[in-house]
Design a protein around this motif. Structure first.
Motif, mmCIF file in Angstrom:
data_model
loop_
_atom_site.group_PDB
_atom_site.id
_atom_site.type_symbol
_atom_site.label_atom_id
_atom_site.label_comp_id
_atom_site.label_asym_id
_atom_site.label_seq_id
_atom_site.Cartn_x
_atom_site.Cartn_y
_atom_site.Cartn_z
ATOM 1 N N PRO A 104 0.816 -1.223 0.000
ATOM 2 C CA PRO A 104 0.000 0.000 0.000
ATOM 3 C C PRO A 104 0.850 1.274 0.000
ATOM 4 O O PRO A 104 0.542 2.235 -0.723
ATOM 5 N N LEU A 105 1.926 1.271 0.790
ATOM 6 C CA LEU A 105 2.819 2.430 0.831
ATOM 7 C C LEU A 105 3.581 2.561 -0.488
ATOM 8 O O LEU A 105 3.708 3.667 -1.033
ATOM 9 N N THR A 106 4.065 1.440 -1.030
ATOM 10 C CA THR A 106 4.808 1.464 -2.293
ATOM 11 C C THR A 106 3.942 2.013 -3.417
ATOM 12 O O THR A 106 4.396 2.848 -4.221
ATOM 13 N N ILE A 107 2.693 1.570 -3.484
ATOM 14 C CA ILE A 107 1.775 2.034 -4.533
ATOM 15 C C ILE A 107 1.551 3.537 -4.432
ATOM 16 O O ILE A 107 1.563 4.254 -5.437
ATOM 17 N N ARG A 108 1.362 4.022 -3.207
ATOM 18 C CA ARG A 108 1.138 5.471 -3.021
ATOM 19 C C ARG A 108 2.361 6.277 -3.430
ATOM 20 O O ARG A 108 2.237 7.332 -4.069
ATOM 21 N N VAL A 109 3.542 5.781 -3.037
ATOM 22 C CA VAL A 109 4.778 6.486 -3.389
ATOM 23 C C VAL A 109 4.952 6.539 -4.900
ATOM 24 O O VAL A 109 5.257 7.595 -5.472
ATOM 25 N N VAL A 110 4.744 5.403 -5.574
ATOM 26 C CA VAL A 110 4.897 5.346 -7.035
ATOM 27 C C VAL A 110 3.920 6.297 -7.719
ATOM 28 O O VAL A 110 4.300 7.047 -8.625
ATOM 29 N N LYS A 111 2.653 6.272 -7.301
ATOM 30 C CA LYS A 111 1.646 7.154 -7.909
ATOM 31 C C LYS A 111 1.999 8.620 -7.711
ATOM 32 O O LYS A 111 1.879 9.442 -8.632
ATOM 33 N N LYS A 112 2.462 8.949 -6.490
ATOM 34 C CA LYS A 112 2.792 10.345 -6.177
ATOM 35 C C LYS A 112 3.998 10.813 -6.980
ATOM 36 O O LYS A 112 3.996 11.928 -7.528
ATOM 37 N N VAL A 113 5.014 9.959 -7.071
ATOM 38 C CA VAL A 113 6.219 10.331 -7.815
ATOM 39 C C VAL A 113 5.894 10.496 -9.296
ATOM 40 O O VAL A 113 6.352 11.452 -9.946
ATOM 41 N N LYS A 114 5.106 9.598 -9.861
ATOM 42 C CA LYS A 114 4.703 9.719 -11.267
ATOM 43 C C LYS A 114 3.954 11.025 -11.509
ATOM 44 O O LYS A 114 4.168 11.705 -12.518
ATOM 45 N N GLN A 115 3.077 11.365 -10.570
ATOM 46 C CA GLN A 115 2.286 12.588 -10.687
ATOM 47 C C GLN A 115 3.178 13.830 -10.634
ATOM 48 O O GLN A 115 3.046 14.741 -11.455
ATOM 49 N N ILE A 116 4.092 13.869 -9.673
ATOM 50 C CA ILE A 116 4.965 15.034 -9.505
ATOM 51 C C ILE A 116 5.975 15.140 -10.637
ATOM 52 O O ILE A 116 6.217 16.227 -11.182
ATOM 53 N N GLU A 117 6.587 14.000 -10.996
ATOM 54 C CA GLU A 117 7.643 13.995 -12.014
ATOM 55 C C GLU A 117 7.087 14.086 -13.434
ATOM 56 O O GLU A 117 7.783 14.518 -14.344
ATOM 57 N N GLY A 118 5.843 13.665 -13.612
ATOM 58 C CA GLY A 118 5.281 13.626 -14.958
ATOM 59 C C GLY A 118 5.987 12.597 -15.824
ATOM 60 O O GLY A 118 6.150 12.777 -17.031
ATOM 61 N N VAL A 119 6.420 11.492 -15.191
ATOM 62 C CA VAL A 119 7.196 10.456 -15.878
ATOM 63 C C VAL A 119 6.585 9.087 -15.606
ATOM 64 O O VAL A 119 6.185 8.796 -14.480
ATOM 65 N N ASP A 120 6.499 8.276 -16.652
ATOM 66 C CA ASP A 120 6.055 6.887 -16.518
ATOM 67 C C ASP A 120 6.663 6.124 -17.698
ATOM 68 O O ASP A 120 6.041 5.978 -18.746
ATOM 69 N N VAL A 121 7.885 5.647 -17.529
ATOM 70 C CA VAL A 121 8.672 5.085 -18.628
ATOM 71 C C VAL A 121 8.281 3.648 -18.939
ATOM 72 O O VAL A 121 8.107 2.827 -18.028
ATOM 73 N N TYR A 122 8.153 3.366 -20.232
ATOM 74 C CA TYR A 122 7.969 2.000 -20.729
ATOM 75 C C TYR A 122 9.237 1.633 -21.501
ATOM 76 O O TYR A 122 9.665 2.369 -22.394
ATOM 77 N N ASP A 123 9.831 0.510 -21.155
ATOM 78 C CA ASP A 123 11.140 0.142 -21.709
ATOM 79 C C ASP A 123 11.034 -0.519 -23.086
ATOM 80 O O ASP A 123 11.389 -1.680 -23.273
ATOM 81 N N GLU A 124 10.559 0.239 -24.051
ATOM 82 C CA GLU A 124 10.480 -0.273 -25.413
ATOM 83 C C GLU A 124 11.833 -0.096 -26.097
ATOM 84 O O GLU A 124 12.458 0.958 -26.004
ATOM 85 N N ASN A 125 12.279 -1.128 -26.763
ATOM 86 C CA ASN A 125 13.569 -1.113 -27.479
ATOM 87 C C ASN A 125 14.760 -0.820 -26.571
ATOM 88 O O ASN A 125 15.743 -0.213 -26.997
#
Length: 228
Positions: free
Chosen positions: A196-217
């Protein structure tokens, strides 16, 4: 010329990742007995590094996770080197009675160091690899499943490598097997409890950073550190 900036969250997670690795290496020298269960003291902190690994791989991708893993390895190696140097230097006469205790903690045997470094590299890279591949396959869904699966694979590989290399011949074979099994199960449960804490941290960081990388190629070769 394009300005290069370092994300504050990425930097803080990287620093905490390195601290966890150094602390776990020192704490691994003690085996705890909690009722019928034996665990190394490194259990208290080591799973945190896998949770951080999950967060970094999820938000910034495998390339950034690879950089942090190698930085953690180098910082760990640096601290172990300093510890061995301190052990080798002559102690003051009034420090003599404390010397064996200091040497036990900081005089990490080459065998223990090799086991720890090898297990860490294999486990951490497998953790990041599984997170990356599963994110692509699920199109970014099911983070909880990816976090648990990657930890199970990473921790499993880590324990299967570390305990035989570090303790084979020093304790009964049955105890080595028990330690391996208990560590994998306990650390995976740790990940589940912390989800639960990990999910919240990930969501918050994605929101603040505006980053959500997909490792294509992306290249998964572990030595391609410059590929960011």
């Amino acid at each position: 010329m394009k300005e290069k900036r370092v994300s504050v969250f990425f930097m803080l997670m990287g620093i905490l990742f390195c601290i966890c690795l150094v602390a776990s290496n020192l704490l691994e020298t003690k085996v705890l007995q909690l009722g019928p269960v034996s665990l190394t003291a490194g259990f208290m902190v080591f799973p945190i590094s896998y949770i951080l690994n999950d967060c970094i791989a999820e938000v910034w991708g495998y390339r950034k996770a690879r950089l942090i893993i190698w930085m953690g390895f180098l910082m760990n190696f640096f601290v172990v080197g300093l510890g061995l140097l301190a052990v080798a230097l002559p102690a003051a006469p009034y420090w003599a009675e404390n010397e064996p205790h200091f040497n036990f903690v900081f005089g990490l045997a080459p065998r223990m160091a090799f086991a720890s470094f090898t297990a860490f590299l294999v486990g951490s890279f497998l953790n990041a690899y599984v997170m990356s591949k599963m994110k692509l396959a699920s199109q970014g869904k099911h983070f909880s499943l990816r976090a648990i699966a990657s930890t199970l694979v990473g921790e499993g590989a880590d324990s299967l490598i570390f305990f035989p290399l570090a303790f084979w011949g020093l304790m009964p074979f049955s105890e080595v097997v028990k330690l391996m099994a208990i560590q994998v199960v306990a650390k995976t449960l740790y990940e589940i409890i912390a989800l639960p804490l990990t999910i919240r941290v990930v969501k918050k960081v994605k929101q603040i950073e505006g980053v959500d990388v997909y490792d294509e190629n992306v290249s998964y070769k572990i030595w391609k550190i410059k590929d960011l």
